[in-house]
Design an enzyme around this catalytic site. Structure first.
Site, short mmCIF file in Angstrom:
data_model
loop_
_atom_site.label_atom_id
_atom_site.label_comp_id
_atom_site.label_asym_id
_atom_site.label_seq_id
_atom_site.Cartn_x
_atom_site.Cartn_y
_atom_site.Cartn_z
N ASP A 90 -44.75 -22.66 -5.15
CA ASP A 90 -44.04 -23.36 -6.21
C ASP A 90 -43.52 -24.67 -5.63
OD1 ASP A 90 -41.90 -22.64 -4.65
OD2 ASP A 90 -41.03 -21.25 -6.09
N SER A 91 -42.95 -25.50 -6.48
CA SER A 91 -42.59 -26.85 -6.04
C SER A 91 -41.19 -26.93 -5.43
CB SER A 91 -42.64 -27.80 -7.24
OG SER A 91 -41.65 -27.41 -8.18
N ASP A 144 -40.75 -29.90 -11.30
CA ASP A 144 -40.22 -30.00 -12.66
C ASP A 144 -38.72 -29.78 -12.67
OD1 ASP A 144 -40.41 -27.37 -11.84
OD2 ASP A 144 -40.78 -26.59 -13.85
N GLN A 223 -42.47 -27.26 -19.99
CA GLN A 223 -41.07 -26.88 -20.21
C GLN A 223 -40.79 -26.91 -21.71
OE1 GLN A 223 -38.79 -25.66 -18.19
NE2 GLN A 223 -39.81 -25.90 -16.19
N GLY A 250 -39.63 -22.28 -16.88
CA GLY A 250 -38.36 -22.28 -17.59
C GLY A 250 -38.14 -21.09 -18.48
N ASP A 300 -46.27 -14.04 -11.68
CA ASP A 300 -45.62 -13.67 -10.42
C ASP A 300 -44.24 -13.19 -10.77
OD1 ASP A 300 -44.48 -16.52 -10.88
OD2 ASP A 300 -43.24 -15.67 -9.30
N CYS A 338 -50.79 8.29 -8.30
CA CYS A 338 -50.94 7.06 -7.51
C CYS A 338 -51.72 7.38 -6.24
CB CYS A 338 -49.56 6.50 -7.17
SG CYS A 338 -49.61 5.08 -6.08
N CYS A 340 -51.81 5.34 -3.57
CA CYS A 340 -51.37 4.51 -2.45
C CYS A 340 -51.05 5.36 -1.23
CB CYS A 340 -50.18 3.62 -2.84
SG CYS A 340 -48.56 4.41 -2.72
N CYS A 343 -47.75 7.50 -1.49
CA CYS A 343 -47.85 8.72 -2.30
C CYS A 343 -48.76 9.74 -1.65
CB CYS A 343 -48.33 8.37 -3.71
SG CYS A 343 -47.06 7.49 -4.66
N HIS A 369 -45.49 0.94 -2.36
CA HIS A 369 -45.77 1.71 -3.58
C HIS A 369 -45.66 0.83 -4.83
CE1 HIS A 369 -45.96 4.66 -6.72
NE2 HIS A 369 -44.90 4.07 -7.23
#
Lengths: 414, 414
Positions: A90-91, A144, A223, A250, A300, A338, A340, A343, A369
């Protein structure tokens, strides 16, 4: 080959591929947050095993520690953290507005004090872009102003106009300097090459051959606060500037979830169909499915990683707090559905013991997890788009909807 | 098959095998400390990958959290923490004397307050042995009084006499109750079985077949403070009681290193040649080599794990503090001669960044490296004994002797 290709659709959702400078990334994608060049507590090989193809790092945090120039001298972020897959930075705009003290904004940029030591810093569209070129992530973001919430129409318009002027300055600076990314001058990290590469690792980046992008991709950010018409206008005018991808910024700043969705629905039709769309700072497992169904390609959020560190775990049967005493004698795995490695091996009783005893292994296991849960969700989502049955998948997920956690936030505190 | 077999000798050093209830353990062995059923920060599969065959857990800490009865109900320590290799538990004696407040010792046992919440507890030779039977480790320790340092002859004699009476009570209690260890009634953990077992995992324990011990092994502990004659007497009289292995306790409690060695040299000739000898709470990488050369078979210490969490790392070129600014731009691996996954992938600059930024990944990576260094040292040591060239190995290590770190301590604080 274009930067972004769409290979299937189901309703408004798109299955696509981002041909980044380092690897191909399948979309819709959820990007785990690795604030300081590390997804807190998790070694890079486990992220690879989980199937993470792109992660997000925060320019603001890296600017303060270890410094973006230092990262550049060490060959860029990929080489510094020994990560050969894709990275988005990110900026710094969001953190400047959410973390720092004594912020002074003017047309030129933002003066702020570090949340760590109070030192004075100044970021402009040009210097934020330069910092991201130094870091050398595959995808970088325009600087921004993240409009505060609530903000009235006048304030929101003034803010989005400045963000548009800043977006142009970012784009112009980037066009003049994009050849300076550190991966243009470095081979893949020698250290990483020493270890046996995992079988599923993507081929190493070679700037001299192949079809990958030879440069970073700079995304513009829409924005417009909580005003649908301003959101639309911001989108149209950002698109006019021309970027290889567009983010919706935003949002997820404290507004009701319905309003977030309304703003996203206002913006998406204004964005070009052939460019990736990145909804920043979102969301819960339910939200990422819903937004992908609307046509969002990238998301994200710190939620899976931060919640894990607080013992809040996502499972196919709902969200659980592992510190709950009812798990003290529970020999079952965290989530029976799951696959993973957490688990597969550990019981709820053991995970509760680690968390209750403040053992650092709790953070690692819980994070692995939760990331697995998010990445599995995205894999199932992509599979459903490919099969053209996304609607059924979304309905199924809605029917198991969990209580909406009050945790969705962006930007890990350092 | 006996519990302990010696397969080679080089000088006074012995290459041996402990046939524990779960796996065979090659000696001389260094046991990493996993205080609360976890080697702080490191998942069990990485311990397996590092080649850890036996680890140590602390009964005192497990008594307070989650409780030894709770661990028993969950199938014992192996199943609780999903660890199918060997475990040794200490008796809690050392922590009672070093961590708890308001300690009252009488012939029956020790009353003490928990260092966590001030709750009152009482441990006797019988209850400490019962707690260790509940935990179900492969090797358990007699409950002793760790004589404070300094202590005069009279005080030391009174203390060692009580330790001898307690050792007999531990032995008698154990003989009456040894069939009660939880692994007699549980199959290997289902959770662990779900995951694909690592290729090098030892065969699962089956109490109904094979040549392994069907019970825990209770070791006696030699005390005697810093008085060589009392040490010898304590050793002789502990041996008369009869145990499958003998520990040397009450050392590494603040005395000079030369005195530690003098006490060890006084005791070793008194111990039977065919039983394993365990020197508790030792030591630096140099010390573990020296003591193995004297004929010590087992050692444990928090040094590699605790130092790692403080950024102190053992390398073939000496001990380094990773926080040092000179590593900020250092792209080389931590130790060019180390094959561990940390040295294979990450640079000193990155490790320094993680440590300086207080990132939890630092603890994991540093610990994995330090344990790798210790376990590599032990592998080389065992190999040298097998080849009959231990003397050359010890000389080589002496010539690269590091400054003796002031960190050697036992018993991780919770």
């Amino acid at each position: 080959m274009p930067f972004f290709e769409i290979t299937a659709r189901s309703g408004d959702a798109r299955l696509g591929t981002l041909h980044t400078a380092h690897v191909d990334v399948e979309t819709p994608v959820f990007m785990p947050v690795g604030t300081l060049a590390t997804v807190k507590g998790v070694p890079q090989d486990l992220l690879e095993e989980l199937g993470v193809e792109i992660l997000l790092s925060n320019t603001y945090h890296l600017l303060l520690r270890p410094g973006t120039k230092a990262v550049r001298e060490l060959g860029g972020l990929h080489r510094f953290m020994s990560w050969e897959r894709a990275i988005l930075t990110d900026s710094g705009g969001y953190q400047v507005f959410s973390l720092s003290d004594l912020r002074k904004v003017n047309e030129d940029g933002v003066e702020f004090r570090s949340h760590l030591d109070g030192a004075l810093h100044f970021l402009t569209p040009e210097s934020a872009t330069a910092a991201q070129i130094d870091l050398g992530a595959d995808i970088i973001m325009a600087f921004d102003e993240c409009t505060e919430h609530p903000a009235n129409r006048d304030r929101t318009r003034r803010s989005l106009e400045m963000t548009l002027r800043w977006a142009k300055r970012c784009r112009d600076y980037f066009e003049d300097h994009k050849a300076e990314a550190p991966f243009h001058s470095t081979l893949p990290a020698e250290n990483a090459a020493k270890g046996a590469p995992p079988a599923d690792r993507n081929p190493s980046y070679n700037p001299n051959e192949g079809s990958r992008s030879l440069s970073q991709a700079l995304f513009g950010i829409v924005q417009g606060g909580m005003h649908a018409d301003l959101r639309r206008e911001s989108a149209q005018r950002t698109v006019e500037l021309g970027f290889p991808g567009y983010a919706i910024g935003g949002l997820s700043v404290g507004e009701p979830r319905a309003l977030t969705r309304e703003m996203v629905e206002a913006v998406l039709p204004e964005l070009p169909a052939d460019r990736p769309r990145y909804l920043m700072g979102v969301g819960t497992p339910e939200e990422i499915v819903e937004y992908a169904a609307l046509g969002v390609d990238m998301m994200d959020c710190v939620l899976p990683t931060r919640a894990a560190r607080h013992g809040l775990l996502f499972t196919s049967e709902g969200k659980i707090s592992i510190k709950n005493a009812r798990f003290a004698r529970d020999e079952s795995p965290l989530d029976a559905h799951c696959a993973c490695r957490v688990c597969a091996r550990y019981s709820r009783a053991y995970l509760r013991h680690l968390y209750s005893s403040n053992e650092s292994l709790a953070g690692l296991l819980n994070t692995v997890h939760n990331l697995s849960y998010y990445l599995d969700t995205m894999r199932q989502l992509r599979h459903s788009i490919k099969l053209g049955c996304l609607e059924a998948f979304v309905s199924e997920r809605r029917s198991q909807r969990l209580n909406s956690p009050a945790l969705s936030e962006r930007g890990d505190p350092a």
